[in-house]
Design an enzyme around this catalytic site. Sequence first.
Site, short mmCIF file in Angstrom:
data_model
loop_
_atom_site.label_atom_id
_atom_site.label_comp_id
_atom_site.label_asym_id
_atom_site.label_seq_id
_atom_site.Cartn_x
_atom_site.Cartn_y
_atom_site.Cartn_z
N HIS A 288 -28.37 -48.57 28.99
CA HIS A 288 -27.70 -47.60 28.10
C HIS A 288 -26.35 -48.11 27.64
CE1 HIS A 288 -24.94 -45.67 31.11
NE2 HIS A 288 -25.93 -45.84 31.96
N ASP A 300 -21.57 -49.94 34.46
CA ASP A 300 -22.46 -48.82 34.17
C ASP A 300 -22.28 -48.42 32.72
OD1 ASP A 300 -24.13 -46.64 34.32
OD2 ASP A 300 -22.72 -45.38 35.41
N GLU A 334 -26.97 -41.51 27.84
CA GLU A 334 -27.65 -41.45 29.14
C GLU A 334 -26.86 -40.62 30.13
OE1 GLU A 334 -28.46 -42.38 33.31
OE2 GLU A 334 -26.60 -42.80 32.21
N GLU A 335 -25.54 -40.77 30.11
CA GLU A 335 -24.69 -40.13 31.12
C GLU A 335 -24.74 -38.61 31.04
OE1 GLU A 335 -23.61 -41.59 33.52
OE2 GLU A 335 -23.10 -43.67 33.03
N ASP A 362 -30.09 -50.06 35.28
CA ASP A 362 -28.95 -49.13 35.25
C ASP A 362 -28.40 -48.89 36.66
OD1 ASP A 362 -27.05 -47.32 34.40
OD2 ASP A 362 -28.43 -45.62 34.34
N HIS A 432 -18.32 -44.72 37.62
CA HIS A 432 -17.71 -43.59 36.89
C HIS A 432 -16.21 -43.46 37.16
CE1 HIS A 432 -21.78 -41.20 36.51
NE2 HIS A 432 -21.86 -42.44 36.02
#
Length: 469
Positions: A288, A300, A334-335, A362, A432
Amino acid sequence: MKYAFLVFFMNLLPQYAGKSLRRYDSYPKTFEDIKNEIAGYTDIAKAIIDLAVHGKAQNRSYERLAVFADSIGPRLSGSKNLDAAIKYMFSALQEDGLENVHLEPVKVPHWERGEEFAMMLEPRNHSIAILGLGSSVATPPEGITAEVIVVSSFEELHKRAQEAKGKIVVYNEPFISYGETVRYRSQGAVEAAKVGAVASLIRSIASFSIHSPHTGWQNYQPDVPRIPTACISVEDAEMMSRMSFRGTKIVVHLKMGAKTYPDSPSFNTVAEIVGSKYPEQIVLVSGHLDSWDVGQGAMDDGGGAFISWEALSLIKDLGLRPKRTLRLVLWTAEEQGGIGAEQYYQLHKENISNFDIVMESDEGTFKPSGLGFTGNAKARDIVKEIMTLLQPINVTDVYNDADGTDIDYWMRDGVPGASLRDDLSKYFWFHHSQGDTMTVQDPNQMNLCAAVWTVVSYVIADMEEMLPR
């Protein structure tokens, strides 16, 4: 007599159109036949490995990612940065000489965190590091000042429901695993609101911390009041837990300027190497393109997106063209729960029988150990055999169950799926957070990941038969 036989033979041809007339093709292949077919890819696998790990393409996926991440930065759904990233990749894939490069429009959530801060006022002044959680509402303009109640679980919260009313709930849940612990991030605000809390602060879902909050998406429920919610560092959560255990009163001032806008236009980014024999059949590789709005989104999922691009580049560089179409998809949003992927699935599911395998990377591009695989026993045996081609780099394991928000839709409907498995020991240190930058990435490990991704996708795309399901 010869003429009569020729007429008879020619009359048979239409029913065999496009099919081999060799007798043995009319029988199903044995697994021994399949093993021999896979063994025939030994030299190609070695060429891919040599090019990716030792040759001219060495470090290419890392260097491409570094330019991208440094130039674009973080790429939150609905943001101008994500728009810039999609335009960047559209041009880059075209310049790389890939085929059918195009954008498929989707609608994605648009949330912005705005200005935010938290300050402990009692028992002392202390600045609390926070990151608002995705889709959180804002506090009132003047903020919220309230006493804190610290709990370690939802069960404790419900037992102490009478104490929680009008307070800020701080969750100090222990990290067990991401899959098990992430429910506090996604459901924490709802559970706190149910007992009358005015806000919730969640200990970051992280296995290690250096006072670093880790953000992520959270979900409200229609029949529950929406309260502001943010993640805090492990250190601050544990400190407030110790204070609370001693009976110390804790008061916190929280101010968040988060805002949700109408859904924004975005795109899944697609490129292909068109198959030579069965172009309608698809082997899909993906990662992604979006990320959170902190750090650089290098891990990520910049790494996964860029080794997926690298797979097509390596195959093109070697002059290879598999029998099936190798399709790269760089997902958007995606998140926020696989929004771009869900819309892609709805658009293409009518052709589901032509999807041979769906692959997503991912979970980092650290030192690879193998593949997670979802599929039936026969397909698993074939994938295990393909993985033996990666013995030169000692990456041969096949694990139960592929992971990937973006490919789940296909796997639920029976399409085989694969995800890269690598060393996750440090993944949730950076996940994140502001720490997700190029400094996390290792070019040598990305080379190995690219080699694995390329060998597996190419061989599956080039074998005579699709994976059984």
